[in-house]
Design a protein around this motif. Structure first.
Motif, short mmCIF file in Angstrom:
data_model
loop_
_atom_site.label_atom_id
_atom_site.label_comp_id
_atom_site.label_asym_id
_atom_site.label_seq_id
_atom_site.Cartn_x
_atom_site.Cartn_y
_atom_site.Cartn_z
N ILE A 158 -3.74 -1.84 -11.38
CA ILE A 158 -4.16 -0.44 -11.35
C ILE A 158 -2.97 0.48 -11.58
CG2 ILE A 158 -5.05 1.39 -9.82
CD1 ILE A 158 -6.89 -0.82 -8.62
N PHE A 159 -1.85 0.16 -10.95
CA PHE A 159 -0.65 0.98 -11.12
C PHE A 159 -0.18 0.95 -12.58
CE2 PHE A 159 3.94 1.77 -10.97
CZ PHE A 159 3.90 3.07 -10.49
N ALA A 160 -0.19 -0.22 -13.20
CA ALA A 160 0.23 -0.33 -14.61
C ALA A 160 -0.65 0.53 -15.50
CB ALA A 160 0.19 -1.79 -15.06
N GLU A 161 -1.95 0.53 -15.26
CA GLU A 161 -2.84 1.39 -16.05
C GLU A 161 -2.50 2.86 -15.83
OE1 GLU A 161 -7.51 2.20 -17.11
OE2 GLU A 161 -7.05 1.20 -15.21
N CYS A 162 -2.25 3.25 -14.60
CA CYS A 162 -1.90 4.64 -14.31
C CYS A 162 -0.57 5.02 -14.96
CB CYS A 162 -1.85 4.87 -12.80
SG CYS A 162 -3.47 4.73 -12.01
N VAL A 163 0.37 4.09 -14.99
CA VAL A 163 1.67 4.34 -15.64
C VAL A 163 1.45 4.63 -17.12
CG1 VAL A 163 3.78 3.19 -16.44
CG2 VAL A 163 3.16 3.08 -14.04
N VAL A 164 0.68 3.78 -17.78
CA VAL A 164 0.45 3.96 -19.21
C VAL A 164 -0.27 5.29 -19.48
CG1 VAL A 164 -0.76 3.05 -21.24
CG2 VAL A 164 0.52 1.50 -19.74
N LYS A 165 -1.31 5.57 -18.72
CA LYS A 165 -2.03 6.83 -18.93
C LYS A 165 -1.14 8.04 -18.66
CE LYS A 165 -6.56 6.67 -17.61
NZ LYS A 165 -7.66 6.40 -16.64
N VAL A 182 0.84 -1.20 0.00
CA VAL A 182 0.00 0.00 0.00
C VAL A 182 0.88 1.25 0.00
CG1 VAL A 182 -1.73 1.32 1.31
CG2 VAL A 182 -1.94 -1.16 1.12
N LYS A 183 1.91 1.24 0.83
CA LYS A 183 2.83 2.39 0.88
C LYS A 183 3.47 2.62 -0.49
CE LYS A 183 4.20 1.58 5.64
NZ LYS A 183 5.30 1.14 6.49
N SER A 184 3.98 1.55 -1.06
CA SER A 184 4.63 1.64 -2.36
C SER A 184 3.66 2.15 -3.42
CB SER A 184 5.19 0.27 -2.75
OG SER A 184 5.70 0.29 -4.04
N PHE A 185 2.47 1.60 -3.43
CA PHE A 185 1.47 2.01 -4.40
C PHE A 185 1.18 3.50 -4.29
CE2 PHE A 185 -2.85 3.02 -5.66
CZ PHE A 185 -2.90 2.50 -6.93
N ILE A 186 0.93 3.98 -3.09
CA ILE A 186 0.54 5.38 -2.90
C ILE A 186 1.67 6.33 -3.30
CG2 ILE A 186 -0.03 7.13 -1.15
CD1 ILE A 186 -1.85 5.00 0.16
N VAL A 187 2.87 6.07 -2.85
CA VAL A 187 3.99 6.95 -3.19
C VAL A 187 4.22 6.96 -4.70
CG1 VAL A 187 6.47 7.31 -2.94
CG2 VAL A 187 5.08 6.80 -0.94
N ASN A 188 4.22 5.78 -5.31
CA ASN A 188 4.43 5.70 -6.76
C ASN A 188 3.28 6.34 -7.53
OD1 ASN A 188 6.91 4.44 -6.49
ND2 ASN A 188 6.05 2.40 -6.63
N PHE A 189 2.06 6.12 -7.07
CA PHE A 189 0.88 6.71 -7.69
C PHE A 189 0.98 8.23 -7.69
CE2 PHE A 189 -3.34 8.55 -7.58
CZ PHE A 189 -4.05 7.82 -8.51
N LEU A 190 1.30 8.82 -6.55
CA LEU A 190 1.40 10.28 -6.45
C LEU A 190 2.47 10.82 -7.40
CD1 LEU A 190 0.99 10.81 -2.61
CD2 LEU A 190 -0.71 11.23 -4.39
N GLU A 201 6.44 -2.89 -8.66
CA GLU A 201 5.46 -3.92 -8.31
C GLU A 201 5.80 -4.66 -7.01
OE1 GLU A 201 8.80 -6.03 -10.11
OE2 GLU A 201 7.79 -4.20 -10.68
N ASN A 202 7.00 -4.44 -6.49
CA ASN A 202 7.40 -5.14 -5.26
C ASN A 202 6.39 -4.91 -4.14
OD1 ASN A 202 9.64 -6.32 -6.30
ND2 ASN A 202 11.10 -4.95 -5.33
N PHE A 203 5.98 -5.98 -3.52
CA PHE A 203 5.06 -6.00 -2.38
C PHE A 203 3.62 -5.67 -2.75
CE2 PHE A 203 9.22 -4.45 -0.82
CZ PHE A 203 9.61 -5.60 -0.14
N MET A 204 3.35 -5.36 -4.01
CA MET A 204 1.99 -5.00 -4.40
C MET A 204 1.14 -6.24 -4.62
SD MET A 204 1.99 -1.86 -7.07
CE MET A 204 2.91 -0.37 -6.77
N HIS A 205 -0.08 -6.16 -4.18
CA HIS A 205 -1.09 -7.16 -4.49
C HIS A 205 -1.31 -7.08 -6.01
CE1 HIS A 205 -5.18 -8.77 -4.89
NE2 HIS A 205 -4.93 -9.42 -3.76
#
Length: 166
Positions: free
Chosen positions: A92-99, A58-66, A82-86
């Protein structure tokens, strides 16, 4: 403290968008995401969870997302995001990366074929984003051997020929 400093550099409505995205991770609705001076809080109906107590994924996702929603176009570098991500977070992160590739130039190193598959899948949904996949094969005597693939080539190699693009 990092979130309060970071806040002035991200696009408006990023926290609202983040709230929508992370709501799918829990069995209950996230009411708000609130950066504070000392931490970052994820609020539900009956409690607030400080980010410092959340799992590493969750921490990784949020920081990377922001990072993907910076106001100004930027070069972004992620090492194994992707480390530690469900798997759902990874998707969801991959989609945000592409967009976000419409605005930022993004470089990612990964050992996850699953993450590469997600990126290629979303690259097909957003064809206006140009992606390139590099496969590093060996470093010998200071010379790097690598291959460079456009989305279509990578898709064929990965899905049809079952090539390992890591």
């Amino acid at each position: 403290r990092i979130f309060k400093v970071f806040e002035k550099y991200i696009e408006e409505n990023t926290y609202t968008f983040l709230k929508q995205k992370i709501s799918s991770f829990w069995s209950e609705e996230v009411l708000s995401i609130e950066p504070s001076f000392t931490d970052f809080y994820i609020s539900f109906y009956d409690r607030k969870i400080p980010l410092s107590l959340a799992g590493d994924g969750v921490k990784s996702f949020i920081v990377n997302f922001l990072s993907l929603y910076l106001k100004t176009p930027s070069y972004l570098f992620f090492e194994e995001p992707e480390n530690f991500m469900h798997p759902k977070m990874m998707e969801i992160f991959a989609e945000c990366v592409v967009k976000s590739g419409k605005k930022h130039q993004i470089f990612i190193s990964t050992h996850s074929l699953e993450f590469v598959r997600y990126v290629i899948y979303f690259a097909n949904k957003y064809p206006e984003v140009d992606i390139k996949i590099l496969g590093f094969h060996e470093l010998k005597n200071g010379i790097l051997k690598y291959s460079s693939y456009h989305k279509e080539q990578a898709e064929t190699l990965l899905f049809e020929l079952q090539e390992d693009l890591r």
